[in-house]
Design a protein around this motif. Structure first.
Motif, PDB file in Angstrom:
ATOM      1  N   SER A  93       5.500   9.629  -6.538  1.00 51.84           N
ATOM      2  CA  SER A  93       4.421  10.070  -5.662  1.00 51.84           C
ATOM      3  C   SER A  93       4.806  11.331  -4.903  1.00 51.84           C
ATOM      4  O   SER A  93       3.983  12.212  -4.699  1.00 51.84           O
ATOM      5  CB  SER A  93       4.034   8.966  -4.676  1.00 51.84           C
ATOM      6  OG  SER A  93       3.336   7.948  -5.357  1.00 51.84           O
ATOM      7  N   ASN A 102       0.830  -1.199   0.000  1.00 54.22           N
ATOM      8  CA  ASN A 102       0.000   0.000   0.000  1.00 54.22           C
ATOM      9  C   ASN A 102       0.864   1.248   0.000  1.00 54.22           C
ATOM     10  O   ASN A 102       1.895   1.310   0.650  1.00 54.22           O
ATOM     11  CB  ASN A 102      -0.920   0.017   1.223  1.00 54.22           C
ATOM     12  CG  ASN A 102      -1.977  -1.057   1.154  1.00 54.22           C
ATOM     13  OD1 ASN A 102      -2.346  -1.501   0.077  1.00 54.22           O
ATOM     14  ND2 ASN A 102      -2.458  -1.477   2.303  1.00 54.22           N
ATOM     15  N   THR A 103       0.418   2.244  -0.723  1.00 54.20           N
ATOM     16  CA  THR A 103       1.107   3.522  -0.760  1.00 54.20           C
ATOM     17  C   THR A 103       0.767   4.279   0.517  1.00 54.20           C
ATOM     18  O   THR A 103      -0.409   4.412   0.860  1.00 54.20           O
ATOM     19  CB  THR A 103       0.666   4.337  -1.988  1.00 54.20           C
ATOM     20  OG1 THR A 103       0.887   3.541  -3.155  1.00 54.20           O
ATOM     21  CG2 THR A 103       1.441   5.631  -2.087  1.00 54.20           C
ATOM     22  N   PRO A 104       1.781   4.784   1.237  1.00 57.41           N
ATOM     23  CA  PRO A 104       1.481   5.554   2.454  1.00 57.41           C
ATOM     24  C   PRO A 104       0.591   6.746   2.131  1.00 57.41           C
ATOM     25  O   PRO A 104       0.744   7.396   1.091  1.00 57.41           O
ATOM     26  CB  PRO A 104       2.865   6.034   2.920  1.00 57.41           C
ATOM     27  CG  PRO A 104       3.840   5.103   2.274  1.00 57.41           C
ATOM     28  CD  PRO A 104       3.212   4.663   0.986  1.00 57.41           C
ATOM     29  N   ARG A 140       3.740   1.872  -6.492  1.00 52.13           N
ATOM     30  CA  ARG A 140       3.782   3.322  -6.289  1.00 52.13           C
ATOM     31  C   ARG A 140       4.522   3.692  -5.008  1.00 52.13           C
ATOM     32  O   ARG A 140       5.237   4.699  -4.962  1.00 52.13           O
ATOM     33  CB  ARG A 140       2.350   3.857  -6.258  1.00 52.13           C
ATOM     34  CG  ARG A 140       2.262   5.360  -6.118  1.00 52.13           C
ATOM     35  CD  ARG A 140       0.824   5.820  -6.251  1.00 52.13           C
ATOM     36  NE  ARG A 140       0.730   7.255  -6.029  1.00 52.13           N
ATOM     37  CZ  ARG A 140      -0.381   7.943  -6.124  1.00 52.13           C
ATOM     38  NH1 ARG A 140      -1.505   7.322  -6.445  1.00 52.13           N
ATOM     39  NH2 ARG A 140      -0.397   9.237  -5.904  1.00 52.13           N
ATOM     40  N   ALA A 141       4.375   2.877  -3.987  1.00 53.29           N
ATOM     41  CA  ALA A 141       5.030   3.163  -2.703  1.00 53.29           C
ATOM     42  C   ALA A 141       6.552   3.133  -2.805  1.00 53.29           C
ATOM     43  O   ALA A 141       7.238   3.718  -1.976  1.00 53.29           O
ATOM     44  CB  ALA A 141       4.559   2.166  -1.647  1.00 53.29           C
ATOM     45  N   GLN A 142       7.087   2.472  -3.820  1.00 54.81           N
ATOM     46  CA  GLN A 142       8.538   2.375  -3.991  1.00 54.81           C
ATOM     47  C   GLN A 142       9.076   3.399  -4.995  1.00 54.81           C
ATOM     48  O   GLN A 142      10.245   3.361  -5.351  1.00 54.81           O
ATOM     49  CB  GLN A 142       8.915   0.974  -4.457  1.00 54.81           C
ATOM     50  CG  GLN A 142       8.620  -0.094  -3.445  1.00 54.81           C
ATOM     51  CD  GLN A 142       8.954  -1.478  -3.971  1.00 54.81           C
ATOM     52  OE1 GLN A 142       9.474  -1.647  -5.058  1.00 54.81           O
ATOM     53  NE2 GLN A 142       8.626  -2.484  -3.177  1.00 54.81           N
ATOM     54  N   LEU A 145       1.815  10.036   0.823  1.00 66.09           N
ATOM     55  CA  LEU A 145       2.231  10.175  -0.575  1.00 66.09           C
ATOM     56  C   LEU A 145       1.053  10.233  -1.542  1.00 66.09           C
ATOM     57  O   LEU A 145       1.237  10.185  -2.743  1.00 66.09           O
ATOM     58  CB  LEU A 145       3.154   9.013  -0.963  1.00 66.09           C
ATOM     59  CG  LEU A 145       4.523   8.999  -0.304  1.00 66.09           C
ATOM     60  CD1 LEU A 145       5.309   7.771  -0.741  1.00 66.09           C
ATOM     61  CD2 LEU A 145       5.291  10.268  -0.616  1.00 66.09           C
ATOM     62  N   ASP A 156      -2.058   2.486  -7.812  1.00 74.79           N
ATOM     63  CA  ASP A 156      -1.194   1.693  -6.941  1.00 74.79           C
ATOM     64  C   ASP A 156       0.166   1.370  -7.542  1.00 74.79           C
ATOM     65  O   ASP A 156       1.005   0.792  -6.861  1.00 74.79           O
ATOM     66  CB  ASP A 156      -1.885   0.373  -6.576  1.00 74.79           C
ATOM     67  CG  ASP A 156      -3.154   0.602  -5.767  1.00 74.79           C
ATOM     68  OD1 ASP A 156      -3.104   1.401  -4.811  1.00 74.79           O
ATOM     69  OD2 ASP A 156      -4.196   0.013  -6.107  1.00 74.79           O
TER      70      ASP A 156
END
Length: 111
Positions: free
Chosen positions: A82, A2-4, A76-78, A7, A57
């Motif tokens: 974002s 999951n994207t924080p 996306r979280a990496q 962000l 995502d």
């Protein structure tokens, strides 16, 4: 992954809606985008470059140029993308209206 939430901008749904209008969200390579990214890399004298599209995502690597490994999508979280989106404060649908036809323009050089 999951994207924080830190962000994800408050207007992310509007950004995603505006992005859908461009119809670029499939993974197929598009020759014109590949050529633009390659020309940009040569112009700036860098060995690799890419055009990426930030989806809900994932980040789609739409036009990679000379990347050391083949990448199609990354979470996306990496992605640093974002953080870049969060820095923008204007409504996306007003910044990027869908053009009547595709043209390449350079705002810095326009009258």
């Amino acid at each position: 992954m999951n994207t924080p939430s830190s962000l994800i901008p408050a207007d992310d749904a509007a950004r995603l809606h505006a992005l859908e209008r461009y119809q670029l969200l499939d993974a197929r390579s598009e020759k014109v985008l590949d050529e633009i990214v390659a020309a940009t890399a040569r112009l700036f004298g860098v060995s690799n470059a890419m055009l990426s599209i930030v989806e809900k995502d994932e980040v789609l690597v739409k036009a990679p140029y000379n990347l050391p490994v083949a990448i199609e999508r990354i979470p996306r979280a990496q992605s640093l993308c974002s953080a870049t989106i969060c820095r923008m404060a204007r409504p996306y649908s007003k910044i990027y209206p869908k053009p009547a036809r595709w043209t390449l323009t350079f705002p810095c050089c326009s009258n």
